[in-house]
Write a protein that holds these residues in place. Structure first.
Motif, PDB file in Angstrom:
ATOM      1  N   THR A 170       1.101   4.021  -3.068  1.00 56.81           N
ATOM      2  CA  THR A 170       0.846   5.439  -2.841  1.00 56.81           C
ATOM      3  C   THR A 170       1.954   6.294  -3.441  1.00 56.81           C
ATOM      4  O   THR A 170       1.695   7.346  -4.041  1.00 56.81           O
ATOM      5  CB  THR A 170       0.713   5.723  -1.337  1.00 56.81           C
ATOM      6  OG1 THR A 170      -0.319   4.909  -0.781  1.00 56.81           O
ATOM      7  CG2 THR A 170       0.376   7.181  -1.094  1.00 56.81           C
ATOM      8  N   ILE A 204       3.835  11.328   2.911  1.00 56.39           N
ATOM      9  CA  ILE A 204       3.860   9.945   2.440  1.00 56.39           C
ATOM     10  C   ILE A 204       5.224   9.315   2.712  1.00 56.39           C
ATOM     11  O   ILE A 204       5.318   8.126   3.038  1.00 56.39           O
ATOM     12  CB  ILE A 204       3.516   9.886   0.934  1.00 56.39           C
ATOM     13  CG1 ILE A 204       2.086  10.398   0.714  1.00 56.39           C
ATOM     14  CG2 ILE A 204       3.652   8.472   0.402  1.00 56.39           C
ATOM     15  CD1 ILE A 204       1.682  10.464  -0.746  1.00 56.39           C
ATOM     16  N   CYS A 261       0.838  -1.209   0.000  1.00 57.09           N
ATOM     17  CA  CYS A 261       0.000   0.000   0.000  1.00 57.09           C
ATOM     18  C   CYS A 261       0.866   1.249   0.000  1.00 57.09           C
ATOM     19  O   CYS A 261       0.598   2.205  -0.736  1.00 57.09           O
ATOM     20  CB  CYS A 261      -0.933  -0.025   1.203  1.00 57.09           C
ATOM     21  SG  CYS A 261      -2.027   1.412   1.317  1.00 57.09           S
TER      22      CYS A 261
END
Length: 274
Positions: free
Chosen positions: A159, A224, A155
């Motif tokens: 991203t 992020i 994941c």
């Protein structure tokens, strides 16, 4: 198989109970086994339900080679930074230990390395019985990565892929991650903090002409990037490098690569455990 379905399977665990007592092979050879029943609780790691939750690479030779190539490029990035080479050796090692995982993961994203996992094959009852006496004299069996941990890793990578960073964005972001003044024990923390600010400033300057309409891109990239630091080093080591290096310390091997202490090369070989 989803995580929820695995939980249901664990509740209906068939690893113990009447089924085992009726198994002919188990009845014949059970003298070599512990006669206590196996439970699905977290304290019993031999439960087959627990084993079904662990995963390994589907194509380890291909993926481990790609991961090794990325790690070599990651080390080369650090070696080619004059500002990093000017730091005290102790600070270099502290930064290396702290940041090699997020830098490696950025490399995976930049090199577009994808991978698939599969459930770790459970040993047969016969193999467990025959090897039970030997395993007591050997080192405890290594834990395999869990499906949930690998899904979280994928994941994070997905991203980052969605950001579609340019080569310059990758370079300055790596610098901002590498020069982390918050690592405990640094001797030149103030200098390292200035290097981090310089890398972040350079990243902002690159973003303006590339994405003039996206004012929040810089903050989003840093946010992020912070998720990569939450990925446990043990997960990355066990998933990508344990089949290659065995029980060796991955940080020590990276340090050897960084300082060229030995000529050892991190590449898949006949030692790879499939």
């Amino acid at each position: 198989m989803t995580t929820s379905s695995m939980d249901v399977d664990c509740e209906r665990c068939q690893c113990h109970g009447e089924d085992n007592r009726t198994a002919i092979l188990y009845t014949l050879l059970s003298q070599n086994l512990n006669h206590s029943r196996v439970s699905c609780g977290p304290a019993h790691q031999r439960c087959l339900c627990h084993q079904r939750r662990t995963v390994c690479l589907r194509t380890p030779h291909v993926t481990c080679q790609a991961a090794s190539d990325v790690l070599v490029k990651t080390v080369s990035f650090m070696k080619n930074l004059p500002s990093f080479q000017l730091l005290p050796r102790e600070d270099q090692l502290l930064l290396l230990d702290s940041c090699w995982v997020p830098l490696f993961l950025l490399g995976l994203v930049q090199e577009m390395v994808t991978f698939e996992v599969m459930e770790t094959p459970a040993p047969s009852m016969l193999k467990k019985i025959l090897l039970d006496g030997q395993s007591k004299q050997q080192e405890p069996e290594r834990m395999q990565p869990t499906l949930a941990a690998v899904q979280r890793l994928q994941c994070c990578l997905n991203t980052f892929w969605s950001l579609d960073l340019s080569p310059k964005e990758y370079a300055y972001l790596k610098g901002a991650i590498l020069f982390n003044p918050d690592v405990p024990g640094l001797k030149a923390s103030l200098y390292i903090e200035s290097l981090q600010r310089e890398a972040q400033r350079a990243l902002q300057e690159v973003l303006r002409p590339l994405h003039p309409e996206d004012q929040g891109r810089f903050a989003r990239i840093l946010l992020i990037a912070s998720t990569l630091k939450s990925i446990p080093p043990a997960l990355i080591t066990d998933l990508f490098f344990r089949p290659v290096i065995g029980n060796a310390d991955i940080v020590e091997l990276i340090a050897e690569m960084l300082y060229e202490i030995t000529s050892r090369q991190l590449a898949p070989s006949s030692r790879m455990a499939l």
